[in-house]
Motif scaffolding. Sequence first.
Motif, PDB file in Angstrom:
ATOM      1  N   ILE A  22      11.875  -7.725  13.380  1.00 61.42           N
ATOM      2  CA  ILE A  22      11.709  -6.294  13.134  1.00 61.42           C
ATOM      3  C   ILE A  22      11.815  -6.016  11.638  1.00 61.42           C
ATOM      4  CG2 ILE A  22      12.519  -5.549  15.394  1.00 61.42           C
ATOM      5  CD1 ILE A  22      15.239  -5.033  14.223  1.00 61.42           C
ATOM      6  N   SER A  23      11.363  -4.848  11.244  1.00 62.20           N
ATOM      7  CA  SER A  23      11.344  -4.464   9.838  1.00 62.20           C
ATOM      8  C   SER A  23      12.743  -4.104   9.352  1.00 62.20           C
ATOM      9  CB  SER A  23      10.401  -3.283   9.626  1.00 62.20           C
ATOM     10  OG  SER A  23      10.892  -2.144  10.307  1.00 62.20           O
ATOM     11  N   PHE A  24      12.880  -3.968   8.035  1.00 58.67           N
ATOM     12  CA  PHE A  24      14.166  -3.590   7.477  1.00 58.67           C
ATOM     13  C   PHE A  24      14.668  -2.253   8.017  1.00 58.67           C
ATOM     14  CE2 PHE A  24      16.293  -0.835   4.415  1.00 58.67           C
ATOM     15  CZ  PHE A  24      17.528  -1.478   4.351  1.00 58.67           C
ATOM     16  N   PRO A  25      13.848  -1.180   8.063  1.00 61.22           N
ATOM     17  CA  PRO A  25      14.380   0.092   8.556  1.00 61.22           C
ATOM     18  C   PRO A  25      14.986  -0.009   9.954  1.00 61.22           C
ATOM     19  CG  PRO A  25      12.296   0.469   7.458  1.00 61.22           C
ATOM     20  CD  PRO A  25      12.451  -1.024   7.556  1.00 61.22           C
ATOM     21  N   ARG A  26      14.311  -0.720  10.866  1.00 60.72           N
ATOM     22  CA  ARG A  26      14.848  -0.865  12.220  1.00 60.72           C
ATOM     23  C   ARG A  26      16.126  -1.689  12.218  1.00 60.72           C
ATOM     24  NH1 ARG A  26      12.154  -0.155  16.825  1.00 60.72           N
ATOM     25  NH2 ARG A  26      14.301  -0.276  17.597  1.00 60.72           N
ATOM     26  N   ALA A  27      16.156  -2.769  11.459  1.00 60.37           N
ATOM     27  CA  ALA A  27      17.345  -3.625  11.419  1.00 60.37           C
ATOM     28  C   ALA A  27      18.520  -2.905  10.769  1.00 60.37           C
ATOM     29  CB  ALA A  27      17.032  -4.917  10.665  1.00 60.37           C
ATOM     30  N   TYR A  28      18.234  -2.115   9.742  1.00 58.22           N
ATOM     31  CA  TYR A  28      19.296  -1.350   9.072  1.00 58.22           C
ATOM     32  C   TYR A  28      19.957  -0.401  10.061  1.00 58.22           C
ATOM     33  CZ  TYR A  28      21.432   2.173   6.036  1.00 58.22           C
ATOM     34  OH  TYR A  28      22.314   3.051   5.450  1.00 58.22           O
ATOM     35  N   CYS A  29      19.153   0.343  10.825  1.00 60.23           N
ATOM     36  CA  CYS A  29      19.706   1.281  11.803  1.00 60.23           C
ATOM     37  C   CYS A  29      20.403   0.552  12.947  1.00 60.23           C
ATOM     38  CB  CYS A  29      18.603   2.190  12.339  1.00 60.23           C
ATOM     39  SG  CYS A  29      17.913   3.301  11.084  1.00 60.23           S
ATOM     40  N   LEU A  59      14.110  -5.696   1.593  1.00 62.67           N
ATOM     41  CA  LEU A  59      12.686  -5.376   1.723  1.00 62.67           C
ATOM     42  C   LEU A  59      11.834  -6.569   1.321  1.00 62.67           C
ATOM     43  CD1 LEU A  59      12.556  -1.711   0.377  1.00 62.67           C
ATOM     44  CD2 LEU A  59      12.177  -2.460   2.725  1.00 62.67           C
ATOM     45  N   GLN A  60      12.286  -7.321   0.335  1.00 64.27           N
ATOM     46  CA  GLN A  60      11.574  -8.545  -0.031  1.00 64.27           C
ATOM     47  C   GLN A  60      11.738  -9.616   1.046  1.00 64.27           C
ATOM     48  OE1 GLN A  60      13.217  -9.162  -4.119  1.00 64.27           O
ATOM     49  NE2 GLN A  60      11.090  -8.921  -4.763  1.00 64.27           N
ATOM     50  N   TRP A  61      12.887  -9.632   1.707  1.00 66.79           N
ATOM     51  CA  TRP A  61      13.098 -10.563   2.825  1.00 66.79           C
ATOM     52  C   TRP A  61      12.106 -10.258   3.953  1.00 66.79           C
ATOM     53  CZ3 TRP A  61      14.935 -15.013   4.239  1.00 66.79           C
ATOM     54  CH2 TRP A  61      15.352 -15.273   5.540  1.00 66.79           C
ATOM     55  N   GLU A  62      11.831  -8.981   4.170  1.00 63.35           N
ATOM     56  CA  GLU A  62      10.823  -8.586   5.150  1.00 63.35           C
ATOM     57  C   GLU A  62       9.458  -9.157   4.765  1.00 63.35           C
ATOM     58  OE1 GLU A  62       8.648  -4.429   6.440  1.00 63.35           O
ATOM     59  OE2 GLU A  62      10.805  -4.384   6.087  1.00 63.35           O
ATOM     60  N   GLU A  63       9.122  -9.092   3.479  1.00 60.91           N
ATOM     61  CA  GLU A  63       7.867  -9.680   3.005  1.00 60.91           C
ATOM     62  C   GLU A  63       7.841 -11.178   3.281  1.00 60.91           C
ATOM     63  OE1 GLU A  63       7.466  -8.832  -1.109  1.00 60.91           O
ATOM     64  OE2 GLU A  63       7.398  -6.654  -0.869  1.00 60.91           O
ATOM     65  N   TYR A  64       8.949 -11.853   2.989  1.00 62.69           N
ATOM     66  CA  TYR A  64       9.029 -13.307   3.173  1.00 62.69           C
ATOM     67  C   TYR A  64       8.848 -13.691   4.639  1.00 62.69           C
ATOM     68  CZ  TYR A  64      11.198 -17.886   3.754  1.00 62.69           C
ATOM     69  OH  TYR A  64      11.453 -19.188   4.103  1.00 62.69           O
ATOM     70  N   LEU A  65       9.501 -12.955   5.539  1.00 64.89           N
ATOM     71  CA  LEU A  65       9.385 -13.273   6.962  1.00 64.89           C
ATOM     72  C   LEU A  65       7.954 -13.096   7.450  1.00 64.89           C
ATOM     73  CD1 LEU A  65      12.667 -11.649   8.363  1.00 64.89           C
ATOM     74  CD2 LEU A  65      12.207 -14.079   7.972  1.00 64.89           C
ATOM     75  N   ASN A  66       7.260 -12.080   6.940  1.00 66.14           N
ATOM     76  CA  ASN A  66       5.856 -11.891   7.311  1.00 66.14           C
ATOM     77  C   ASN A  66       4.998 -13.044   6.819  1.00 66.14           C
ATOM     78  OD1 ASN A  66       5.821  -9.468   8.813  1.00 66.14           O
ATOM     79  ND2 ASN A  66       5.986  -8.250   6.961  1.00 66.14           N
ATOM     80  N   LYS A  67       5.216 -13.447   5.573  1.00 67.54           N
ATOM     81  CA  LYS A  67       4.455 -14.573   5.020  1.00 67.54           C
ATOM     82  C   LYS A  67       4.714 -15.848   5.820  1.00 67.54           C
ATOM     83  CE  LYS A  67       4.234 -13.055   0.179  1.00 67.54           C
ATOM     84  NZ  LYS A  67       4.677 -13.388  -1.207  1.00 67.54           N
TER      85      LYS A  67
END
Length: 679
Positions: A613-620, A642-650
């Motif tokens: 899941i994305s950062f916003p969902r994980a944060y909440c 937010l960069q970790w989210e980019e890395y996981l997508n890559k």
Amino acid sequence: MATVIVQQQHTLRHSTPPPSSMTSSLVTNSRSSPIPNKHIPVCPTGPAPFDLSDSDWSPSLPEGCSQVSSLLQSAHMRYKRISEPPSPIVYSLDADQLAEAMKHLSSQPLPDPSYMFPWLHGLHPDNHMQLNFFSSRRKIQRKPPKNWRGLTIVKLGGELDTYRLKGAVAPEDVLSPQGCFLNPDPPQAFSVRNFQIQGAKLAALSDIVVYGEPDCCKEELLLLAQAFAVAQEQWRYKHDPAQDLGWYNTFILTTPFPQIEQKHPEIVGNDFRGIRPGEMWDFSYWERLEMSIMSEVSEISKNVWLGPTPHWLGNTADRTLPKDCEYDLIIDAYDMAQIPGPRSLAMIDKKIEEIGPQRMEFPSSGVLYLKSGNNRETEDIINTVRWIHYLANPEAELMDQGNDAAMKSTKKPRKVLIHCNDGYTESSFLAVVYFMFAENLRVDDAMIKLHCEKQRNFFLYQTDRMVLSHIQPRLLMECPVPLYGPQTSQFSDWFKKTDGSLPSRILNYLYLGNLNHANNPEMLWKLGIRRVLSMGECITWNPEQRVRWGEDNLLHISIQDNGIDELCHEYNRCLDFIQQGKAEGTATLVHCRVGVSRSASICIAKVMQEYDISFPRAYCFVRARRLNVIIQPNLRFVYELLQWEEYLNKKKGNPILRDLEWTYVCREIALLNKPYSRR
């Protein structure tokens, strides 16, 4: 002799009740009020690791690290100019072009944080505390970063409840009355959590898109756009005379809002009715949703249930219940309630028999405290839980009276729901004291069993711990079948060390806590935790405890919560350590000093990885499960996530496509925290 007094609290009243399940309706078009007793803890920054003093350092871009790409640059080649010379240059664009530009921006990697921080923290020239803090740690960047290019959408009039595009702001949020960009940097005090300044701070490094409601005045819209174009030019002359940062442009959106809703609902924040279509990227919505999932109603003892306020219950002032209510007694736990006396209980009992389902009130967790005097309130608490138990278990009353025909009783068992808005903040005290009585348990054993066996998350305050400790002897004496004599009524060593709270269960194998939790290994062992990940703070265990746990199950990461130290380079090491515990069928505690920044960031990173899941969902997700302590990752940690989210997508072979941009994320976090901020 001690007694129990109800302490009246006049601040931080109830929040909008969360739903009892994922399918329940949620209020999403307004901000919820703060939940009582939740607080934002102070996070110490730690010692300075550097002693450098070049205070006007601005990193040059390395080879291959250019400014973030934008479809709105080189506007003179792509877009039509609608302002006549010598007026400031303003271009037009339509909804298709805006949607394409927003999607393109979300696909661009965020610049390396070393080029953004500490500038993003806010470096006001008069704020010597902030400047000295960073200059003592590292060469400080006062100049704007060269590789950022954002997009700021501004709505004419500033009414954002309706006709709002995703991320849109009011003109006064970024532009001063004098017609220049605001300088939002705080002139005093120190903080590495200035989320509220990010939108205004980066507006000057952004292309500006201005729009209005369908009936807005076109001349006013053009004047607003030209005001921004002038502000951009003034800012450039003052802060970038060499034009190293490129040229930012101003646009007017020409597509009427109704057409935008039809063609591009993905860029609509609130529609003309104030409703968010499609994905609702409102952090308060997701937080309440995650709370409702975490605290979904469940049976904690025979015929007694615990959970959040049902969505059908309505306003607390309305005493009526639905005719088809599945519970016979609804107990509202809130901070201004009084402990019911014997007459009140007898009246409610009679109404249940003659009329049907009833409601009653009980004081919130955290509002009871001990004071020398009489013991009337103590007796009222014990009478209340005894009455609830006999209401739910009528056969127990007859057995308690020595009636051999107890099992032949025709009195109907009643179903009882103990609830509060989020399912734990205000109802935890009553839930624990009832559980002690019904299950014949000391408070320490009740906490462990309620958490581990019943899988209930709850939060006790220090005052709750004191009250429960005081009434325990009388409570156990009144149990239908007392199990503990004087020789077994002593508290466990781990309970004597705790303030009443347990570490927060984020996942079945992942807990988030503070240094006090980490330095209570007996409590961790009781919870099934066998590994400890220490983020910057060292545990003080004796050699025997370390041998029992094994050094391989303890990991310390040297990191400070100073807004400068990088955490992203430790992600893989930390998450591998947590994953190893999961593979072994055990749980890991992640902690720092207060359990809200460094350790919370690691938990968020793990949730993103685990659930994709994305950062916003994980944060909440993590924020809701940290219970009454509000997580507070600093700005840099959020940026890195937010960069970790980019890395996981890559890593999955997917393109970068952020759900929300940096300024949007920061604004939502600031709005969530505002009700709890100290005034």
